[in-house]
Design a protein around this motif. Structure first.
Motif: not given
Lengths: 215, 81
Positions: A11, A14, A34, A47, A52, A84, A88
């Motif tokens: 990811t 974020e 996570h 998300i 990922s 998402g 996501g």
């Protein structure tokens, strides 16, 4: 309302998501790794974008095998907000929280830029800050952006559509919800369009709409 | 120990730009008699000990993770190690 921004290995987006929700839109959010995550104290989960698990096997596929994924599904079933963005969205369809699947862009290349997106309807929790028929501009950055669904998505679940559907997404869907209206997925990156100095502020109403929703 | 070959292909209804690009490249190399190309993937599994019905297990692995049934089909072959 307290939101969890869940991260997986790979990811990458974020921080700007957290910043958009907190510093810009004035909400409360925490970045949550996570492993060992406990989402029970959060009102909703986001998300964020990235790659990922390296997009290994299929983008979003491996994230579905984590313990936090089970919690995200539970939150969705409880009617909590689940959002998402980019990767996501791919995770949400792999989880089955949104219908359909993603294919590689027809160009077979990673593509990034800005897309003109039409607000298809303004009745969802996620689109109250927009007016139906508005055309907004939002960034994108992906190699697997083509949304594919063999079955027709009902009009009341379509939130954003591409003005120029270069990825050949089914029904030109750029952003959609589930039937219950609490899960939202988009291939655009609204968190990157919350300040004039960057890509404009067309993404801001999404966050304000989420934070302003009664839950 | 069993080796399993899982062949994963895009469903017929799904557009395959990779296959199209490969077909055109073959034509450019003079192989004009190739009318269609579809590109999928091969997943090789080595399974130490079957926990019951091996075919059923492999099918579960495919349905639960290895294959996205919305856009992919699959078949598999179990080989003796």
């Amino acid at each position: 309302m307290k939101l969890a921004v869940v991260t997986f290995p790979g990811t990458s987006c974020e921080v700007e998501m957290h910043r958009a929700v907190t510093k810009i839109a004035g909400g409360e959010a925490e970045i949550v790794w996570h492993k060992g995550a406990d989402l029970s104290s959060y009102d909703g989960v986001i998300i964020p974008h990235g790659a990922s698990y390296g997009d290994y096997l299929r983008p979003g596929a491996l994230a579905t095998t984590t313990a936090v994924a089970d919690q995200i599904v539970e939150m969705a079933n409880e009617g909590k907000l689940v959002v998402g963005v980019g990767n996501g969205f791919q995770i949400l369809v792999e989880l089955g929280l949104l219908p359909g699947a993603f294919l590689q862009n027809p160009s077979l290349r990673f593509e990034s830029g800005r897309a003109n997106v039409r607000v298809a309807q303004d009745q969802t929790i996620f689109s109250k800050g927009y007016a139906a028929g508005d055309v907004i501009t939002l960034p994108y950055a992906t190699q697997f952006g083509t949304y594919y669904n063999e079955e027709e998505v009902p009009a009341d679940q379509i939130v954003w559509t591409y003005e120029d559907n270069v990825w050949n997404s089914t029904q030109s869907i750029a952003g959609m919800t589930n039937a219950k209206g609490n899960v939202f997925g988009t291939m655009l990156l609204p968190e990157r369009a919350v300040e004039e100095v960057l890509a404009g502020t067309d993404g801001l109403p999404l966050f304000e709409s989420i934070l302003g929703s009664e839950q | 120990m069993k080796r399993v070959q899982v062949y994963v292909t895009l469903r017929e209804s799904v557009v395959d730009p990779q296959g199209t690009a490969a077909k055109e490249a073959l034509h450019n190399k003079g192989f004009n008699n190739v009318s269609n190309v579809r590109i999928g993937k091969l997943i090789e599994l080595e399974i130490d000990e079957a926990k019951g019905d091996l075919d059923a297990q492999v099918k579960e692995m495919c349905e639960q993770l290895l294959v996205n049934r919305v856009i992919e089909d699959y078949r598999f072959v179990v080989e003796e190690a």
